[in-house]
Design an enzyme around this catalytic site. Structure first.
Site, PDB file in Angstrom:
ATOM      1  N   ASP A 142      -8.077  -4.915   0.073  1.00  0.00           N
ATOM      2  CA  ASP A 142      -8.655  -5.713  -0.997  1.00  0.00           C
ATOM      3  C   ASP A 142      -8.252  -7.172  -0.972  1.00  0.00           C
ATOM      4  O   ASP A 142      -8.745  -7.965  -1.766  1.00  0.00           O
ATOM      5  CB  ASP A 142      -8.298  -5.102  -2.359  1.00  0.00           C
ATOM      6  CG  ASP A 142      -9.176  -3.899  -2.629  1.00  0.00           C
ATOM      7  OD1 ASP A 142     -10.321  -3.923  -2.163  1.00  0.00           O
ATOM      8  OD2 ASP A 142      -8.710  -2.957  -3.271  1.00  0.00           O
TER       9      ASP A 142
ATOM     10  N   HIS B 106       0.860  -1.186   0.000  1.00  0.00           N
ATOM     11  CA  HIS B 106       0.000   0.000   0.000  1.00  0.00           C
ATOM     12  C   HIS B 106       0.890   1.228   0.000  1.00  0.00           C
ATOM     13  O   HIS B 106       1.947   1.227   0.620  1.00  0.00           O
ATOM     14  CB  HIS B 106      -0.908   0.007   1.243  1.00  0.00           C
ATOM     15  CG  HIS B 106      -2.055   0.939   1.088  1.00  0.00           C
ATOM     16  ND1 HIS B 106      -1.957   2.274   1.372  1.00  0.00           N
ATOM     17  CD2 HIS B 106      -3.317   0.728   0.648  1.00  0.00           C
ATOM     18  CE1 HIS B 106      -3.121   2.846   1.112  1.00  0.00           C
ATOM     19  NE2 HIS B 106      -3.966   1.931   0.675  1.00  0.00           N
TER      20      HIS B 106
HETATM   21  N1  ACO Z   1       4.151  -7.797  -4.880  1.00  0.00           N
HETATM   22  C1  ACO Z   1       5.507  -7.842  -5.026  1.00  0.00           C
HETATM   23  N2  ACO Z   1       6.329  -6.791  -4.846  1.00  0.00           N
HETATM   24  C2  ACO Z   1       5.755  -5.613  -4.519  1.00  0.00           C
HETATM   25  C3  ACO Z   1       4.367  -5.484  -4.362  1.00  0.00           C
HETATM   26  C4  ACO Z   1       3.552  -6.633  -4.550  1.00  0.00           C
HETATM   27  N3  ACO Z   1       2.224  -6.564  -4.406  1.00  0.00           N
HETATM   28  N4  ACO Z   1       4.061  -4.199  -4.030  1.00  0.00           N
HETATM   29  C5  ACO Z   1       5.244  -3.549  -3.991  1.00  0.00           C
HETATM   30  N5  ACO Z   1       6.271  -4.406  -4.283  1.00  0.00           N
HETATM   31  C6  ACO Z   1       7.690  -4.095  -4.265  1.00  0.00           C
HETATM   32  C7  ACO Z   1       8.103  -3.280  -5.498  1.00  0.00           C
HETATM   33  O1  ACO Z   1       8.528  -4.137  -6.551  1.00  0.00           O
HETATM   34  C8  ACO Z   1       9.218  -2.462  -4.937  1.00  0.00           C
HETATM   35  O2  ACO Z   1      10.354  -3.287  -4.812  1.00  0.00           O
HETATM   36  P1  ACO Z   1      11.852  -2.664  -5.010  1.00  0.00           P
HETATM   37  O3  ACO Z   1      12.031  -1.683  -3.908  1.00  0.00           O
HETATM   38  O4  ACO Z   1      12.739  -3.854  -4.909  1.00  0.00           O
HETATM   39  O5  ACO Z   1      11.851  -2.020  -6.381  1.00  0.00           O
HETATM   40  C9  ACO Z   1       8.768  -2.121  -3.511  1.00  0.00           C
HETATM   41  O6  ACO Z   1       7.918  -3.235  -3.139  1.00  0.00           O
HETATM   42  C10 ACO Z   1       8.009  -0.827  -3.397  1.00  0.00           C
HETATM   43  O7  ACO Z   1       6.932  -0.860  -4.326  1.00  0.00           O
HETATM   44  P2  ACO Z   1       6.319   0.424  -5.041  1.00  0.00           P
HETATM   45  O8  ACO Z   1       5.584  -0.022  -6.273  1.00  0.00           O
HETATM   46  O9  ACO Z   1       7.381   1.463  -5.190  1.00  0.00           O
HETATM   47  O10 ACO Z   1       5.281   0.931  -3.944  1.00  0.00           O
HETATM   48  P3  ACO Z   1       4.127   1.969  -4.200  1.00  0.00           P
HETATM   49  O11 ACO Z   1       3.860   2.601  -2.891  1.00  0.00           O
HETATM   50  O12 ACO Z   1       4.464   2.836  -5.367  1.00  0.00           O
HETATM   51  O13 ACO Z   1       2.903   1.040  -4.665  1.00  0.00           O
HETATM   52  C11 ACO Z   1       1.032  -0.366  -4.627  1.00  0.00           C
HETATM   53  C12 ACO Z   1       1.881   0.633  -3.850  1.00  0.00           C
HETATM   54  C13 ACO Z   1       0.653   0.188  -6.018  1.00  0.00           C
HETATM   55  C14 ACO Z   1      -0.271  -0.633  -3.853  1.00  0.00           C
HETATM   56  C15 ACO Z   1       1.829  -1.683  -4.808  1.00  0.00           C
HETATM   57  O14 ACO Z   1       2.174  -2.209  -3.540  1.00  0.00           O
HETATM   58  C16 ACO Z   1       1.090  -2.737  -5.630  1.00  0.00           C
HETATM   59  O15 ACO Z   1       1.194  -2.718  -6.862  1.00  0.00           O
HETATM   60  N6  ACO Z   1       0.334  -3.666  -4.960  1.00  0.00           N
HETATM   61  C17 ACO Z   1      -0.468  -4.639  -5.664  1.00  0.00           C
HETATM   62  C18 ACO Z   1      -1.754  -3.999  -6.160  1.00  0.00           C
HETATM   63  C19 ACO Z   1      -2.736  -3.738  -5.049  1.00  0.00           C
HETATM   64  O16 ACO Z   1      -3.006  -4.575  -4.191  1.00  0.00           O
HETATM   65  N7  ACO Z   1      -3.333  -2.546  -5.082  1.00  0.00           N
HETATM   66  C20 ACO Z   1      -4.366  -2.131  -4.119  1.00  0.00           C
HETATM   67  C21 ACO Z   1      -3.917  -0.975  -3.326  1.00  0.00           C
HETATM   68  S1  ACO Z   1      -5.063  -0.643  -2.042  1.00  0.00           S
HETATM   69  C22 ACO Z   1      -6.295   0.201  -2.781  1.00  0.00           C
HETATM   70  O17 ACO Z   1      -6.201   0.818  -3.791  1.00  0.00           O
HETATM   71  C23 ACO Z   1      -7.544   0.111  -2.073  1.00  0.00           C
END
Ligand code: ACO
Length: 428
Positions: free
Chosen positions: A364, A307
């Site tokens: 979610d 998140h």
């Molecule tokens: N699975 C695997 N790796 C992940 C995930 C995941 N779900 N989420 C983040 N990471 C990793 C990234 O690859 C990154 O790794 P790195 O530092 O080695 O490059 C690190 O964790 C940080 O991730 P970011 O994408 O920079 O985090 P950000 O805060 O931008 O994104 C987000 C948050 C979009 C929710 C992300 O965690 C994601 O894509 N999750 C899956 C989709 C999801 O569940 N979305 C719902 C959000 S809640 C809502 O809208 C109600």
């Protein structure tokens, strides 16, 4: 403590005011920085940018706190109704008994949709995703209520636009679904409550009427409350920025619905179920999928994990996980993907990759499992999120207009070509 921070740049000292919120959150006010120094700030994805001051929601991602207008989400989910929470978010205070009665009566009264919407619906292919249909229908409300185009003419008209939107969204959502499955549209029945009426419009047919089990309406109420507001997320920021151009409430919320649709935002609930089903069909090997999620050469992400702001736990996920257990046991549903979800969660929470990056289940991860148990089809999950988030979008839009905020217009750092002369076709 100083009320200014100093920026040393090009031999100059620039003083930037530090502002503080009611929960002691601090921010640097950089609104005059460009005039003072020629500098702008850059922050892709607005990860560290406050776009506004807002009195609606407080959340502390480190401590897992979420409050609407000061009230903890745990108490609201336990004790309140969705329409009561909607009133709280939009108007700032819990309604009195009389206020709530009037609010519920008005919203119940305006559930009907103009018959011409049937023609609009007929224009969509029958397999159209209900999110696209819903956003189109919400924009179309401007055609039926042209007075909404001047959204702040009077407080009464603003209230009427708000009431209409809250009242009609469940009807529009259920009709988008009926269109998709090719069944006749079901009209609202105003003797039912908000959730019960929506579920009847989804599941009744001319051959058989439908009344939702109270266990189901209670869970739906909880889910809608948990999704009702979440400060400046992607869809809410979209609503505010569209509304900042003085577009109408309906146009602004329609844009919010589109922003919510993406799998990184509200679309995650659908993506979670699809992921869990894929894992089950592939033999239920959660370790394999954890490895895929960690592999940087593999685009797969663990949907429902991570998140932007919650970096320890998502308080909504805790409530939902418990609610999922309750609902499934009360309804006697034995869903194999709940077990896969639990295994996946446990394995991820003990895996250094997820621990180091502070990736936890978000709201979610479990909501889709409850929606499935309630009989909601997978491609309606994000629509359910939109129904829940509506009070938040409305409250934020109203606050933005009442604060007379300027049009949203970020800047950029240009990285393209410098000026060059046009090259005639013969010389290319
Ligand atoms: N699975 C695997 N790796 C992940 C995930 C995941 N779900 N989420 C983040 N990471 C990793 C990234 O690859 C990154 O790794 P790195 O530092 O080695 O490059 C690190 O964790 C940080 O991730 P970011 O994408 O920079 O985090 P950000 O805060 O931008 O994104 C987000 C948050 C979009 C929710 C992300 O965690 C994601 O894509 N999750 C899956 C989709 C999801 O569940 N979305 C719902 C959000 S809640 C809502 O809208 C109600």
């Amino acid at each position: 403590m100083s009320d200014f921070a100093e920026l040393h740049y090009n031999g100059e000292v620039i003083k930037l005011p530090v502002i503080e919120g009611t929960e002691n959150e601090k921010a640097l006010d950089i609104s005059k920085l460009r005039g003072q120094s020629g500098l702008i700030t850059i922050d892709p994805g607005y990860k560290n940018t406050g776009s506004t001051k807002s009195a609606i929601t407080f959340l502390d991602g480190e401590k897992g706190i979420l409050r609407y207008r000061g009230y903890p989400i745990e108490q609201l989910a336990e004790k309140s109704s969705f329409l009561e929470v909607a009133y709280l978010i939009i108007y700032g205070e819990l309604p009195s008994k009389e206020d709530l009665a009037r609010w519920e009566k008005d919203i119940t009264y305006h559930t009907l949709i103009h018959e011409d919407f049937r023609t609009l619906l007929e224009g969509f292919p029958s397999n159209a995703h209900p999110m696209g249909v819903l956003s189109s229908l919400v924009t179309s409300l401007t055609a039926f209520y042209p007075e909404s185009l001047d959204p702040v003419r009077s407080a009464d008209e603003v209230r009427m636009n708000i009431v209409r939107l809250l009242a009609k969204l469940p009807t529009l959502a259920a009709w988008a679904y009926k269109n998709e499955i090719g069944q006749p549209l079901v009209y609202p029945l105003n003797s039912l409550d908000y959730g019960g009426n929506f579920l009847r419009m989804m599941f009744a047919t001319p051959a058989e009427d439908f009344r939702a089990d109270p266990v189901v309406t209670t869970s739906l109420n909880k889910l809608l409350i948990l999704h009702a507001e979440h400060e400046q997320n992607c869809s809410t920021s979209t609503v505010r920025i569209v509304g900042s151009s003085h577009a109408s409430l309906y146009a602004s919320v329609s844009a919010g619905i589109n922003a919510l649709w993406g799998p990184l935002h509200g679309g995650a609930n659908q993506a979670v179920i699809e992921m869990l089903e894929a894992i089950r069909e592939d033999g239920g090997d959660t370790a394999k999928y954890l490895a895929k999620a960690k592999d940087k050469d593999d685009p797969f992400r663990l949907m429902g994990f991570g998140h932007r702001v919650y970096k320890n736990f998502d308080p909504r996920a805790r409530i939902i996980k418990k609610a999922a257990d309750d609902v499934l046991s009360k309804l006697g549903v034995n869903d194999p993907i709940l077990e896969i979800a639990k295994h996946l969660e446990e394995a991820a929470l003990n895996d250094p990759y997820f621990v180091e990056r502070k990736l936890y289940p978000n709201v979610d991860f479990y909501s889709g499992i409850i929606y499935r148990a309630l009989g909601i089809p997978t491609n309606m999950f994000t629509v359910m999120f939109a129904l829940g988030r509506l009070p938040g979008w409305i409250g934020q839009w109203k606050e933005m207009r009442e604060n007379n905020e300027p049009i949203g217009r970020p800047r950029q750092v240009y990285t393209g070509e410098n000026e060059r002369d046009y090259v005639d076709m013969a010389k290319r």
